[in-house]
Design a protein around this motif. Structure first.
Motif, PDB file in Angstrom:
ATOM      1  N   ASN A  93       0.814  -1.011  -0.107  1.00 56.56           N
ATOM      2  CA  ASN A  93      -0.270   0.685  -0.290  1.00 56.56           C
ATOM      3  C   ASN A  93       0.954   0.490   0.306  1.00 56.56           C
ATOM      4  O   ASN A  93       2.023   1.107   0.218  1.00 56.56           O
ATOM      5  CB  ASN A  93      -1.035  -0.205   1.377  1.00 56.56           C
ATOM      6  N   CYS A  94      -0.025   2.326  -0.597  1.00 57.14           N
ATOM      7  CA  CYS A  94       0.807   3.444  -0.027  1.00 57.14           C
ATOM      8  C   CYS A  94       2.293   4.296   0.933  1.00 57.14           C
ATOM      9  O   CYS A  94       0.697   3.401   2.316  1.00 57.14           O
ATOM     10  CB  CYS A  94      -0.057   4.459  -0.707  1.00 57.14           C
ATOM     11  N   ASP A  97      -2.658  -1.712  -5.281  1.00 58.64           N
ATOM     12  CA  ASP A  97      -3.265  -0.463  -4.644  1.00 58.64           C
ATOM     13  C   ASP A  97      -3.829   0.025  -5.469  1.00 58.64           C
ATOM     14  O   ASP A  97      -3.314   1.171  -6.593  1.00 58.64           O
ATOM     15  CB  ASP A  97      -2.078  -0.104  -3.731  1.00 58.64           C
TER      16      ASP A  97
END
Length: 74
Positions: free
Chosen positions: A11-12, A38
């Motif tokens: 994820n970011c 994501d």
């Protein structure tokens, strides 16, 4: 020539950080193919390319798996 970077499950900001590192390792004019899951990576890759001068050649969404083809320009 194309290099593949698999960042599925991350994820970011990890996908963009790994992309930034990987693109430095390929030659100017080469293509980096990034595979991510994501959803935020779609906007992140667009912004990354605008900021760095690289070219986002293609974005594909295959049911939640995103593939980006980025040509290194700088």
């Amino acid at each position: 020539m194309s290099t593949v970077l698999d960042v599925k499950g991350l994820n970011c900001p990890l996908p963009i950080l790994r992309t930034k590192k990987a693109i430095k390792d390929i030659a100017v004019g080469s293509v980096l193919e990034v595979i991510a899951t994501d959803p935020g990576s779609v906007k992140d890759m667009e912004a990354f390319c605008k900021q760095t001068g690289n070219v986002l050649l293609e974005t594909k969404d295959a049911g939640g798996t995103y593939t980006f083809k980025i040509e290194r320009k700088a």
